[in-house]
Design a protein around this motif. Structure first.
Motif, short mmCIF file in Angstrom:
data_model
loop_
_atom_site.label_atom_id
_atom_site.label_comp_id
_atom_site.label_asym_id
_atom_site.label_seq_id
_atom_site.Cartn_x
_atom_site.Cartn_y
_atom_site.Cartn_z
N THR A 24 7.38 35.28 6.18
CA THR A 24 8.51 34.98 7.14
C THR A 24 9.55 36.03 6.75
OG1 THR A 24 10.81 33.90 4.63
CG2 THR A 24 8.72 32.44 6.72
N CYS A 25 10.46 36.45 7.21
CA CYS A 25 11.62 37.57 6.91
C CYS A 25 12.38 36.82 5.64
CB CYS A 25 12.01 38.41 7.76
SG CYS A 25 10.38 38.60 8.86
N ASN A 70 9.14 46.37 8.14
CA ASN A 70 9.14 46.07 9.55
C ASN A 70 7.36 45.76 10.21
OD1 ASN A 70 11.46 47.02 9.89
ND2 ASN A 70 10.92 48.60 9.75
N ILE A 71 7.46 44.12 10.24
CA ILE A 71 6.41 43.55 11.21
C ILE A 71 5.93 43.20 12.32
CG2 ILE A 71 4.45 41.61 10.38
CD1 ILE A 71 5.95 42.02 7.47
N THR A 72 5.03 43.40 13.49
CA THR A 72 5.36 43.27 14.74
C THR A 72 3.79 42.31 14.97
OG1 THR A 72 4.62 45.09 15.13
CG2 THR A 72 7.23 44.59 15.21
N GLY A 73 3.61 41.78 15.33
CA GLY A 73 2.26 41.05 16.28
C GLY A 73 1.39 40.00 15.42
N GLU A 121 5.04 48.34 9.09
CA GLU A 121 5.46 49.48 9.65
C GLU A 121 6.52 49.34 8.88
OE1 GLU A 121 4.94 50.18 13.97
OE2 GLU A 121 6.44 49.43 13.64
N GLY A 122 7.43 50.64 8.43
CA GLY A 122 8.71 51.41 7.91
C GLY A 122 8.30 52.10 6.19
#
Length: 221
Positions: free
Chosen positions: A90-91, A113-116, A122-123
Motif C-alpha cells: 500500500t502507499c 512511484n509504483i505501477t503495474g 520509479e523515482g
C-alpha cells in the motif's frame, strides 16, 4: 542480525491457487516468516492458510499491491480479518496505519512511484530515502522496498535506503539468484521476500529444499 527470509506463496505478484498445499509441504522448513498477496484467493481460504501457518508457529505477512487509499484499506482489512502479524505494501495512509495500530499489525508501506503488476518502481533514490525517514517519524514499522524492481540503479537504492532511513527495510521482489542473495546478505536489511523464484526453481528443485538452502546461505558465516 541476519536478514529474515519471508517466503511468499506467490508467482508474478499473485497468490498461487494451491498455497495451502504448498505450505503443508514446506511447514517444517527453517523459514519463520510466511505470506502471500491479497489476490486472487477468497478471504475464507486466506484465513484457512494463515490459521495453519500460526498453528505451526509461523509469523504471517500479507502484501497488498494497491496504489490508492481505498484499495489499500480494503487490503488492510483483509490483514485484520486474517489476524496477520505484518502488512506490507500500500502507499502510506494514516487511515491504514491507524487500522494496523488498532490491531497490532506491523505496517510496512511502499516508497517511491509504483505501477503495474508485477510492480515497477520509479523515482529518485534521494526521494525514497526521505520517504523512509518520514515513515519512521510517522511511526510505521518499516518499508516495503521493491528494490530489484527499480528501473535505475537497484543496488544503490537498496544500500542507501537500508543505511540512511533508520527503519526496518524488507527488500521485496525479484531476488532470483545467489548473486542477488549475496548482495542482500551483505547489505543486511531486516528482511527480504522470495516468491516466484521458488516456484521457478531458481535455488534448487523442491520448494522446501530451496527454502532451506536460502536460509542456510543467509545464516552461514
Amino acid at each position: 542480525m541476519k536478514p529474515e527470509l519471508i517466503v511468499m506463496l506467490t508467482h508474478n505478484d499473485l497468490t498461487v491457487e494451491n498455497a495451502f498445499q504448498v505450505f503443508e509441504q514446506c511447514k517444517h522448513t527453517k523459514a519463520l516468516y510466511w505470506g502471500f498477496k491479497e489476490q486472487p484467493l477468497p478471504i475464507e481460504e486466506m484465513q484457512r492458510i494463515y490459521a495453519k501457518m500460526k498453528e505451526c508457529g509461523k509469523r504471517t505477512v500479507l502484501e497488498v499491491v494497491a496504489y490508492t487509499e481505498a484499495e489499500g484499506l480494503e487490503g488492510a482489512q483483509m490483514a485484520v480479518t486474517c489476524g496477520c502479524d505484518v502488512l506490507m505494501g500500500t502507499c502510506y495512509s494514516p487511515a491504514i496505519h491507524q487500522l494496523c495500530q488498532q490491531h497490532h499489525i506491523a505496517y510496512m508501506p511502499f516508497v517511491g512511484n509504483i505501477t503495474g503488476r508485477p510492480s515497477i518502481l520509479e523515482g529518485s533514490i534521494a526521494s525514497m530515502v526521505e520517504a523512509g525517514k518520514k515513515l519512521k517519524e510517522q511511526g510505521a514499522y518499516g518499508i516495503d522496498l521493491l528494490g530489484f524492481r527499480y528501473n535505475e540503479d537497484a543496488q544503490q537504492l537498496i544500500r542507501d535506503v537500508v543505511a540512511e532511513t533508520g527503519i526496518p527495510v524488507c527488500v521485496a521482489g525479484s531476488i532470483d539468484s545467489y548473486e542477488r542473495l549475496q548482495f542482500v546478505k551483505d547489505v543486511q536489511p531486516w528482511a527480504f521476500t522470495i516468491g516466484s523464484a521458488f516456484f521457478d526453481g531458481k535455488f534448487g528443485s523442491s520448494i522446501a529444499e530451496q527454502i532451506d538452502k536460502v536460509c542456510d546461505f543467509i545464516n552461514a558465516e
